[in-house]
Design a protein around this motif. Sequence first.
Motif, PDB file in Angstrom:
ATOM      1  N   ALA A   7       0.840  -1.261  -0.137  1.00 50.93           N
ATOM      2  CA  ALA A   7       0.032  -0.013  -0.008  1.00 50.93           C
ATOM      3  C   ALA A   7       0.894   1.147  -0.092  1.00 50.93           C
ATOM      4  O   ALA A   7       2.090   1.305   0.672  1.00 50.93           O
ATOM      5  CB  ALA A   7      -0.874   0.018   1.361  1.00 50.93           C
ATOM      6  N   LEU A  52       3.617  -1.160   3.675  1.00 50.37           N
ATOM      7  CA  LEU A  52       3.393   0.270   3.525  1.00 50.37           C
ATOM      8  C   LEU A  52       4.394   1.282   3.083  1.00 50.37           C
ATOM      9  O   LEU A  52       5.664   1.199   3.909  1.00 50.37           O
ATOM     10  CB  LEU A  52       2.600   0.789   4.764  1.00 50.37           C
ATOM     11  N   LEU A  56      -5.918  -1.271   6.465  1.00 52.80           N
ATOM     12  CA  LEU A  56      -4.776  -2.042   5.641  1.00 52.80           C
ATOM     13  C   LEU A  56      -4.787  -3.440   5.956  1.00 52.80           C
ATOM     14  O   LEU A  56      -4.698  -4.145   4.895  1.00 52.80           O
ATOM     15  CB  LEU A  56      -3.369  -1.419   5.971  1.00 52.80           C
TER      16      LEU A  56
END
Length: 137
Positions: free
Chosen positions: A5, A61, A53
């Motif tokens: 992400a 991330l 998430l």
Amino acid sequence: MKKIAVTYENGQVFQHFGHCKQFKIYEVQENKIIASNLLDAGGSGHGALADFLKSHGVDVLICGGIGSGAKTALSQAGISFYPGAAGGADEQVAALLAGTLRFDPDTVCSHHHEGHGQEEGHCHGHGTDDKCGSGCC
């Protein structure tokens, strides 16, 4: 398969994790991006975003500024993170996969509870001279 992400705004790495409204999620297989999509975060605050998430199966991330509470929440969710990244989201993921991502593991967003937007011309502890209107706050 791995999911990466990126805090996202207008194609760039958004510079304030706790206020991120969108994430771009990349599905990676054999070190290659096989799919990506934009997701609205649907909330704010480090705990809610870490849970968001995790619920989408994110393993990694890439972000800009991030506070210590968010780092703790991500660690507890089992998500590794690369703070202090900047530039195009797609390019940052490609750099991570190539082993050339430039990030700062010591990046800390330390301005929480100081009245966002009250000081002109500085990014309240992000370590940059960006104007707050640029998306860092």
